[in-house]
Design an enzyme around this catalytic site. Structure first.
Site, mmCIF file in Angstrom:
data_model
loop_
_atom_site.group_PDB
_atom_site.id
_atom_site.type_symbol
_atom_site.label_atom_id
_atom_site.label_comp_id
_atom_site.label_asym_id
_atom_site.label_seq_id
_atom_site.Cartn_x
_atom_site.Cartn_y
_atom_site.Cartn_z
ATOM 1 N N SER A 189 0.843 -1.199 0.000
ATOM 2 C CA SER A 189 0.000 0.000 0.000
ATOM 3 C C SER A 189 0.874 1.243 0.000
ATOM 4 O O SER A 189 1.965 1.252 0.597
ATOM 5 C CB SER A 189 -0.861 -0.013 1.268
ATOM 6 O OG SER A 189 -1.477 1.238 1.466
ATOM 7 N N TYR A 191 -1.270 -0.664 10.627
ATOM 8 C CA TYR A 191 -1.587 -1.236 9.310
ATOM 9 C C TYR A 191 -0.427 -1.005 8.333
ATOM 10 O O TYR A 191 0.070 -1.925 7.683
ATOM 11 C CB TYR A 191 -2.887 -0.620 8.765
ATOM 12 C CG TYR A 191 -3.115 -0.931 7.299
ATOM 13 C CD1 TYR A 191 -3.362 -2.224 6.870
ATOM 14 C CD2 TYR A 191 -3.054 0.080 6.341
ATOM 15 C CE1 TYR A 191 -3.543 -2.516 5.521
ATOM 16 C CE2 TYR A 191 -3.238 -0.190 4.999
ATOM 17 C CZ TYR A 191 -3.482 -1.492 4.587
ATOM 18 O OH TYR A 191 -3.646 -1.777 3.255
ATOM 19 N N LYS A 214 2.386 -3.701 6.528
ATOM 20 C CA LYS A 214 2.693 -3.851 5.095
ATOM 21 C C LYS A 214 4.201 -3.740 4.869
ATOM 22 O O LYS A 214 4.785 -4.490 4.093
ATOM 23 C CB LYS A 214 1.952 -2.779 4.291
ATOM 24 C CG LYS A 214 0.447 -2.996 4.235
ATOM 25 C CD LYS A 214 0.103 -4.211 3.401
ATOM 26 C CE LYS A 214 -1.370 -4.534 3.440
ATOM 27 N NZ LYS A 214 -1.715 -5.800 2.787
HETATM 28 P P1 NAD Z 1 -10.887 -6.708 1.284
HETATM 29 O O1 NAD Z 1 -11.075 -6.652 2.745
HETATM 30 O O2 NAD Z 1 -12.056 -6.484 0.410
HETATM 31 O O3 NAD Z 1 -10.199 -8.089 0.869
HETATM 32 C C1 NAD Z 1 -9.361 -8.809 1.732
HETATM 33 C C2 NAD Z 1 -9.867 -10.245 1.731
HETATM 34 O O4 NAD Z 1 -9.031 -11.034 2.550
HETATM 35 C C3 NAD Z 1 -11.283 -10.362 2.283
HETATM 36 O O5 NAD Z 1 -12.032 -11.136 1.378
HETATM 37 C C4 NAD Z 1 -11.105 -11.076 3.627
HETATM 38 O O6 NAD Z 1 -12.213 -11.879 3.926
HETATM 39 C C5 NAD Z 1 -9.840 -11.866 3.376
HETATM 40 N N1 NAD Z 1 -9.008 -12.140 4.549
HETATM 41 C C6 NAD Z 1 -8.614 -11.262 5.507
HETATM 42 N N2 NAD Z 1 -7.819 -11.877 6.389
HETATM 43 C C7 NAD Z 1 -7.693 -13.165 5.973
HETATM 44 C C8 NAD Z 1 -6.974 -14.293 6.463
HETATM 45 N N3 NAD Z 1 -6.232 -14.219 7.570
HETATM 46 N N4 NAD Z 1 -7.070 -15.454 5.771
HETATM 47 C C9 NAD Z 1 -7.824 -15.537 4.655
HETATM 48 N N5 NAD Z 1 -8.537 -14.513 4.161
HETATM 49 C C10 NAD Z 1 -8.456 -13.340 4.804
HETATM 50 O O7 NAD Z 1 -9.719 -5.676 0.939
HETATM 51 P P2 NAD Z 1 -9.232 -5.146 -0.481
HETATM 52 O O8 NAD Z 1 -9.596 -3.723 -0.580
HETATM 53 O O9 NAD Z 1 -9.639 -6.100 -1.538
HETATM 54 O O10 NAD Z 1 -7.669 -5.216 -0.235
HETATM 55 C C11 NAD Z 1 -6.920 -6.346 -0.624
HETATM 56 C C12 NAD Z 1 -5.487 -6.153 -0.156
HETATM 57 O O11 NAD Z 1 -4.988 -4.948 -0.721
HETATM 58 C C13 NAD Z 1 -5.329 -6.010 1.349
HETATM 59 O O12 NAD Z 1 -4.157 -6.693 1.737
HETATM 60 C C14 NAD Z 1 -5.178 -4.523 1.561
HETATM 61 O O13 NAD Z 1 -4.400 -4.240 2.697
HETATM 62 C C15 NAD Z 1 -4.455 -4.112 0.293
HETATM 63 N N6 NAD Z 1 -4.702 -2.705 -0.066
HETATM 64 C C16 NAD Z 1 -5.978 -2.259 -0.242
HETATM 65 C C17 NAD Z 1 -6.206 -0.915 -0.558
HETATM 66 C C18 NAD Z 1 -7.607 -0.385 -0.722
HETATM 67 O O14 NAD Z 1 -7.775 0.852 -0.669
HETATM 68 N N7 NAD Z 1 -8.623 -1.215 -0.930
HETATM 69 C C19 NAD Z 1 -5.122 -0.062 -0.728
HETATM 70 C C20 NAD Z 1 -3.839 -0.562 -0.558
HETATM 71 C C21 NAD Z 1 -3.638 -1.896 -0.236
HETATM 72 C C1 WQD Z 2 -9.512 10.041 0.518
HETATM 73 C C2 WQD Z 2 -9.724 11.535 0.734
HETATM 74 C C3 WQD Z 2 -10.170 12.151 3.002
HETATM 75 C C4 WQD Z 2 -14.105 10.384 3.419
HETATM 76 C C5 WQD Z 2 -6.880 5.114 2.669
HETATM 77 C C6 WQD Z 2 -5.819 4.443 3.480
HETATM 78 C C7 WQD Z 2 -4.718 3.938 2.577
HETATM 79 C C8 WQD Z 2 -5.259 3.054 1.455
HETATM 80 C C9 WQD Z 2 -6.372 3.739 0.732
HETATM 81 C C10 WQD Z 2 -5.165 0.751 2.189
HETATM 82 C C11 WQD Z 2 -9.028 12.025 1.994
HETATM 83 C C12 WQD Z 2 -11.331 12.499 2.103
HETATM 84 C C13 WQD Z 2 -12.893 10.775 2.885
HETATM 85 C C14 WQD Z 2 -15.072 11.380 3.737
HETATM 86 C C15 WQD Z 2 -13.555 13.055 2.935
HETATM 87 N N1 WQD Z 2 -5.797 1.821 1.946
HETATM 88 N N2 WQD Z 2 -12.634 12.091 2.650
HETATM 89 N N3 WQD Z 2 -14.763 12.681 3.462
HETATM 90 O O1 WQD Z 2 -7.171 8.134 3.488
HETATM 91 O O2 WQD Z 2 -6.322 8.541 1.120
HETATM 92 O O3 WQD Z 2 -6.328 6.262 2.021
HETATM 93 O O4 WQD Z 2 -7.370 4.201 1.669
HETATM 94 O O5 WQD Z 2 -3.991 0.524 2.083
HETATM 95 O O6 WQD Z 2 -3.830 3.258 3.383
HETATM 96 O O7 WQD Z 2 -5.314 5.378 4.403
HETATM 97 O O8 WQD Z 2 -8.453 7.293 1.464
HETATM 98 O O9 WQD Z 2 -10.806 7.253 0.756
HETATM 99 O O10 WQD Z 2 -10.295 7.445 3.230
HETATM 100 O O11 WQD Z 2 -9.824 9.379 1.746
HETATM 101 O O12 WQD Z 2 -13.332 14.258 2.717
HETATM 102 O O13 WQD Z 2 -16.162 11.098 4.238
HETATM 103 O O14 WQD Z 2 -11.116 11.765 0.927
HETATM 104 O O15 WQD Z 2 -9.968 13.156 3.946
HETATM 105 O O16 WQD Z 2 -8.530 13.282 1.716
HETATM 106 P P1 WQD Z 2 -7.029 7.662 2.098
HETATM 107 P P2 WQD Z 2 -9.931 7.775 1.828
#
Ligand code: NAD
Ligand code: WQD
Length: 343
Positions: free
Chosen positions: A128, A152, A156
């Site tokens: 991430s 978190y 990562k």
């Molecule tokens: P998500 O929660 O929709 O998907 C994660 C999946 O993993 C879920 O289906 C959950 O049930 C499963 N899971 C969690 N822990 C588990 C375990 N111990 N064993 C087996 N299954 C497990 O999240 P996502 O948005 O699809 O994110 C996927 C990956 O990408 C995550 O690792 C997250 O940290 C990373 N990521 C997501 C974002 C984002 O904004 N969505 C951004 C950066 C990184």
């Molecule tokens: C985006 C912008 C808020 C909600 C997060 C995690 C990051 C990654 C992606 C996993 C920001 C603004 C939001 C609201 C708002 N995930 N906002 N009103 O914080 O950039 O990133 O998700 O790895 O680690 O931190 O994403 O979608 O929460 O916010 O104004 O009700 O929207 O302040 O500027 P963020 P977000």
């Protein structure tokens, strides 16, 4: 014979879209997911999107269960693993660090141990942009300082470092850690999208909720940032572009051994107010919003430098902010009957 790709967390938001991209690219996804943040029905819908006659192979289980992973590797020849399984809420990780380190770090350790036992050495890891913390300048390169601000983000970074050490220790490993910026949107079919249990925090799910309710209003977290319109700027990347990035990364693994990190973003920033306007235009109605106080921990602006990924794999994000909003809104609308029935 297609190659089997084990997809941990494959029923989740990015995982289910990646299963679609894998099938479309000619791979066979095998999913393991404990369903702590997903619904197995997503896999039925993913198969429907790809018009597969066969359901996706699915094990309900936890990546921390080494015996389960051994059984999976013993049952199927696995070419590579795409590791999504993990917990992803920054705020929750601050309140529950043990749970986050256990799931994200211990889960990854368990997975690579089982891969090592099975002789499977190709891995794509979901990292991430949160590993950068509050980046000092944008676009953010992979070489920028790594200063995660939450358990978190730390989890990562720990896993990235574990994977680097693994590749140094054993030249058979081929690993890509993909640092996603702000994945958003949904599959254009309206069949797959982001499941939000409880109150959403991320901007696009909040916009979906606000636009589908007469009573809700978006609070814009801060309007006094040093950005062109005073609201925060992020790099929103369509989830299908993210999914296709995994196919590009999988192909790149064939180029050689070692562990690499890649940013996955569009390479351009969009402000909160720009996104609000794009969303209003996608759903054809005004999105009620008001500027509120800043949210603790938010950086003013950052977006990805995507050159490393483009040069190494040829991947670039192809979809627009309008696609993100239109597809997220279609998904939201497809959820309405289910939400109404549950109410
Ligand atoms: P998500 O929660 O929709 O998907 C994660 C999946 O993993 C879920 O289906 C959950 O049930 C499963 N899971 C969690 N822990 C588990 C375990 N111990 N064993 C087996 N299954 C497990 O999240 P996502 O948005 O699809 O994110 C996927 C990956 O990408 C995550 O690792 C997250 O940290 C990373 N990521 C997501 C974002 C984002 O904004 N969505 C951004 C950066 C990184
Ligand atoms: C985006 C912008 C808020 C909600 C997060 C995690 C990051 C990654 C992606 C996993 C920001 C603004 C939001 C609201 C708002 N995930 N906002 N009103 O914080 O950039 O990133 O998700 O790895 O680690 O931190 O994403 O979608 O929460 O916010 O104004 O009700 O929207 O302040 O500027 P963020 P977000």
């Amino acid at each position: 014979m297609t190659l089997n790709i084990l997809v941990t967390g494959g029923a989740g938001f990015i995982g289910s879209h990646t299963c679609v991209a894998l099938v479309e690219a000619g791979f066979t996804p095998l999913v393991v997911d404990n369903l702590c943040n997903a619904d197995a029905d997503a896999l039925v819908r993913a198969a429907e999107v790809t018009r597969s006659r066969q359901p996706l192979v699915f094990w309900r289980g936890d990546v921390r269960d080494g015996a389960l992973l051994d059984r999976i590797f013993a049952t199927y020849p696995v070419h590579a693993v795409v590791h999504f399984a993990g917990l992803k809420s920054v705020g929750e990780s601050v309140a529950q660090p043990i749970g986050y380190y256990d799931c994200n770090v211990q889960g990854s350790l368990s997975l690579v141990s089982a891969m090592q036992r099975a002789g499977v050495h190709r891995l794509i890891f979901s990292s991430s942009a949160t590993v950068y913390g509050q980046p000092e300048r944008s676009p953010v390169c992979e070489t920028a300082a790594l200063q995660p601000c939450s358990p978190y983000g730390q989890s990562k970074l720990f896993v990235e470092r574990l994977l680097t050490d693994l590749a140094h220790a054993d030249a058979r490993w081929r690993i890509a850690s993909l640092r996603y910026f702000n994945p958003a949107g949904a599959h254009p079919s309206g069949l797959l999208g982001e499941r939000t249990s409880g109150t959403p925090n991320n901007l696009v799910p909040v916009l979906c909720k606000v636009a589908s309710s007469a009573s809700e209003k978006l609070t814009v977290h801060g309007g006094d940032y040093p950005t062109p319109d005073g609201t925060c700027v992020r790099d929103y990347v369509h989830v299908m572009d993210v999914a296709e990035g995994h196919i590009a990364a999988l192909r790149h693994l064939e180029a050689g051994a070692g562990a690499s990190t890649f940013n996955l973003g569009v390479g351009r920033g969009t402000s909160v107010l720009e996104l609000v306007r794009a969303f209003a235009s996608a759903c054809g109605m005004e999105v009620r919003h008001a500027i509120g106080p800043r949210r603790a921990g938010d950086a003013a602006a950052y977006w990805a430098d995507v050159e490393r990924m483009r040069t190494a794999t040829g991947w670039i994000a192809r979809r627009t902010i309008a696609d993100i909003c239109g597809d997220a809104w279609r998904w939201q609308q497809s959820q309405q009957p289910a939400l109404a029935a549950a109410a």
